[in-house]
Scaffold this motif. Structure first.
Motif, PDB file in Angstrom:
ATOM      1  N   ALA A   1     -29.424  -9.486  13.081  1.00  0.00           N
ATOM      2  CA  ALA A   1     -29.343  -8.503  11.997  1.00  0.00           C
ATOM      3  C   ALA A   1     -28.875  -7.156  12.555  1.00  0.00           C
ATOM      4  O   ALA A   1     -29.323  -6.731  13.626  1.00  0.00           O
ATOM      5  CB  ALA A   1     -30.696  -8.356  11.323  1.00  0.00           C
ATOM      6  N   GLY A   2     -27.971  -6.535  11.823  1.00  0.00           N
ATOM      7  CA  GLY A   2     -27.392  -5.274  12.260  1.00  0.00           C
ATOM      8  C   GLY A   2     -26.121  -5.435  13.067  1.00  0.00           C
ATOM      9  O   GLY A   2     -25.422  -4.452  13.334  1.00  0.00           O
ATOM     10  N   GLY A   3     -25.812  -6.664  13.438  1.00  0.00           N
ATOM     11  CA  GLY A   3     -24.626  -6.925  14.248  1.00  0.00           C
ATOM     12  C   GLY A   3     -23.368  -7.079  13.417  1.00  0.00           C
ATOM     13  O   GLY A   3     -23.372  -6.870  12.199  1.00  0.00           O
TER      14      GLY A   3
ATOM     15  N   LEU B   1     -11.671 -10.682   7.997  1.00  0.00           N
ATOM     16  CA  LEU B   1     -12.816 -10.041   7.343  1.00  0.00           C
ATOM     17  C   LEU B   1     -13.720  -9.496   8.442  1.00  0.00           C
ATOM     18  O   LEU B   1     -14.348 -10.264   9.170  1.00  0.00           O
ATOM     19  CB  LEU B   1     -13.580 -11.041   6.472  1.00  0.00           C
ATOM     20  CG  LEU B   1     -14.718 -10.453   5.649  1.00  0.00           C
ATOM     21  CD1 LEU B   1     -14.160  -9.539   4.545  1.00  0.00           C
ATOM     22  CD2 LEU B   1     -15.566 -11.562   5.029  1.00  0.00           C
ATOM     23  N   GLN B   2     -13.752  -8.183   8.565  1.00  0.00           N
ATOM     24  CA  GLN B   2     -14.642  -7.526   9.512  1.00  0.00           C
ATOM     25  C   GLN B   2     -15.972  -7.285   8.817  1.00  0.00           C
ATOM     26  O   GLN B   2     -16.013  -6.614   7.785  1.00  0.00           O
ATOM     27  CB  GLN B   2     -14.046  -6.208   9.981  1.00  0.00           C
ATOM     28  CG  GLN B   2     -14.935  -5.415  10.924  1.00  0.00           C
ATOM     29  CD  GLN B   2     -15.148  -6.115  12.252  1.00  0.00           C
ATOM     30  OE1 GLN B   2     -14.223  -6.681  12.816  1.00  0.00           O
ATOM     31  NE2 GLN B   2     -16.372  -6.079  12.759  1.00  0.00           N
ATOM     32  N   MET B   3     -17.036  -7.826   9.397  1.00  0.00           N
ATOM     33  CA  MET B   3     -18.353  -7.733   8.768  1.00  0.00           C
ATOM     34  C   MET B   3     -19.288  -6.944   9.682  1.00  0.00           C
ATOM     35  O   MET B   3     -19.555  -7.359  10.811  1.00  0.00           O
ATOM     36  CB  MET B   3     -18.916  -9.140   8.526  1.00  0.00           C
ATOM     37  CG  MET B   3     -17.999 -10.027   7.704  1.00  0.00           C
ATOM     38  SD  MET B   3     -18.718 -11.642   7.311  1.00  0.00           S
ATOM     39  CE  MET B   3     -18.862 -12.355   8.933  1.00  0.00           C
ATOM     40  N   ASN B   4     -19.756  -5.817   9.180  1.00  0.00           N
ATOM     41  CA  ASN B   4     -20.664  -4.952   9.934  1.00  0.00           C
ATOM     42  C   ASN B   4     -22.016  -4.872   9.249  1.00  0.00           C
ATOM     43  O   ASN B   4     -22.153  -5.227   8.076  1.00  0.00           O
ATOM     44  CB  ASN B   4     -20.059  -3.559  10.070  1.00  0.00           C
ATOM     45  CG  ASN B   4     -18.739  -3.543  10.811  1.00  0.00           C
ATOM     46  OD1 ASN B   4     -18.508  -4.355  11.714  1.00  0.00           O
ATOM     47  ND2 ASN B   4     -17.864  -2.634  10.432  1.00  0.00           N
ATOM     48  N   SER B   5     -22.991  -4.402   9.981  1.00  0.00           N
ATOM     49  CA  SER B   5     -24.353  -4.224   9.451  1.00  0.00           C
ATOM     50  C   SER B   5     -24.845  -5.477   8.745  1.00  0.00           C
ATOM     51  O   SER B   5     -25.362  -5.432   7.628  1.00  0.00           O
ATOM     52  CB  SER B   5     -24.387  -3.024   8.484  1.00  0.00           C
ATOM     53  OG  SER B   5     -23.978  -1.843   9.132  1.00  0.00           O
ATOM     54  N   LEU B   6     -24.676  -6.599   9.410  1.00  0.00           N
ATOM     55  CA  LEU B   6     -25.046  -7.880   8.803  1.00  0.00           C
ATOM     56  C   LEU B   6     -26.553  -8.006   8.643  1.00  0.00           C
ATOM     57  O   LEU B   6     -27.329  -7.497   9.469  1.00  0.00           O
ATOM     58  CB  LEU B   6     -24.506  -9.025   9.653  1.00  0.00           C
ATOM     59  CG  LEU B   6     -22.988  -9.231   9.539  1.00  0.00           C
ATOM     60  CD1 LEU B   6     -22.469 -10.053  10.707  1.00  0.00           C
ATOM     61  CD2 LEU B   6     -22.653  -9.905   8.212  1.00  0.00           C
ATOM     62  N   SER B   7     -26.938  -8.679   7.580  1.00  0.00           N
ATOM     63  CA  SER B   7     -28.352  -8.944   7.314  1.00  0.00           C
ATOM     64  C   SER B   7     -28.538 -10.437   7.088  1.00  0.00           C
ATOM     65  O   SER B   7     -27.569 -11.151   6.828  1.00  0.00           O
ATOM     66  CB  SER B   7     -28.820  -8.157   6.089  1.00  0.00           C
ATOM     67  OG  SER B   7     -28.279  -8.736   4.915  1.00  0.00           O
ATOM     68  N   PRO B   8     -29.775 -10.937   7.164  1.00  0.00           N
ATOM     69  CA  PRO B   8     -29.994 -12.372   6.918  1.00  0.00           C
ATOM     70  C   PRO B   8     -29.475 -12.826   5.555  1.00  0.00           C
ATOM     71  O   PRO B   8     -29.129 -14.001   5.399  1.00  0.00           O
ATOM     72  CB  PRO B   8     -31.507 -12.492   7.017  1.00  0.00           C
ATOM     73  CG  PRO B   8     -31.902 -11.423   7.978  1.00  0.00           C
ATOM     74  CD  PRO B   8     -30.979 -10.277   7.667  1.00  0.00           C
ATOM     75  N   GLN B   9     -29.401 -11.914   4.600  1.00  0.00           N
ATOM     76  CA  GLN B   9     -28.888 -12.265   3.263  1.00  0.00           C
ATOM     77  C   GLN B   9     -27.401 -12.575   3.294  1.00  0.00           C
ATOM     78  O   GLN B   9     -26.853 -13.115   2.318  1.00  0.00           O
ATOM     79  CB  GLN B   9     -29.149 -11.130   2.270  1.00  0.00           C
ATOM     80  CG  GLN B   9     -30.610 -10.988   1.845  1.00  0.00           C
ATOM     81  CD  GLN B   9     -31.501 -10.476   2.965  1.00  0.00           C
ATOM     82  OE1 GLN B   9     -31.088  -9.630   3.769  1.00  0.00           O
ATOM     83  NE2 GLN B   9     -32.722 -10.976   3.036  1.00  0.00           N
ATOM     84  N   ASP B  10     -26.725 -12.244   4.363  1.00  0.00           N
ATOM     85  CA  ASP B  10     -25.301 -12.560   4.503  1.00  0.00           C
ATOM     86  C   ASP B  10     -25.078 -13.959   5.066  1.00  0.00           C
ATOM     87  O   ASP B  10     -23.932 -14.412   5.169  1.00  0.00           O
ATOM     88  CB  ASP B  10     -24.617 -11.543   5.420  1.00  0.00           C
ATOM     89  CG  ASP B  10     -24.615 -10.143   4.833  1.00  0.00           C
ATOM     90  OD1 ASP B  10     -24.946  -9.191   5.577  1.00  0.00           O
ATOM     91  OD2 ASP B  10     -24.298 -10.001   3.636  1.00  0.00           O
TER      92      ASP B  10
END
Length: 126
Positions: A14-16, A81-90
């Motif tokens: 998470a956050g990665g 698709l650059q994905m930042n600030s990932l959370s478990p909901q992603d």
């Protein structure tokens, strides 16, 4: 016919961040837009982001806006698709999709997309 192949999924805390790529081949001259959808276990496939191929116009789901960025490389026929600030909901399987040109389409409507990749798993741990 257009073939789409995703890459770049994986496991992240998470956050990665993660970056997904989608390589298009075949009759790519017919592609009007490329986008990303995702599907979590037990849920419907939902819209994430899309970009028009000619003008670069983008559209994002509210749940990812300001965290995810879609981009394209016309010369290489790829969308990323650059994905930042990932959370478990992603956490989901992420699918690349493309719209065939020549008709009206709605970015968030998965039924308007003509071509789909096989999907790549993104898992975000807490």
């Amino acid at each position: 016919q257009v073939q789409l192949v995703e890459s770049g999924g994986g496991l992240v805390q998470a956050g990665g961040s993660l970056r997904l790529s989608c390589a298009a081949s075949g009759r790519t001259v017919n592609v009007a837009a490329m986008g990303w959808f995702r599907q979590a276990p037990g849920k419907d496939r939902e819209f994430v982001a899309t970009m028009s191929w000619s003008f670069g116009t983008t559209s994002y789901a509210t749940t990812v806006k300001d965290r995810f960025t879609i981009s394209k490389d016309n010369a290489k026929n790829t969308a990323s698709l650059q994905m930042n600030s990932l959370s478990p909901q992603d956490t989901a399987v992420y699918y690349c999709a493309a719209v065939k040109g020549g008709r009206a389409w709605v970015a968030s409507n998965k039924d308007h997309y003509d071509y789909w990749g096989q999907g790549t798993q993104v898992t975000v741990s807490s």
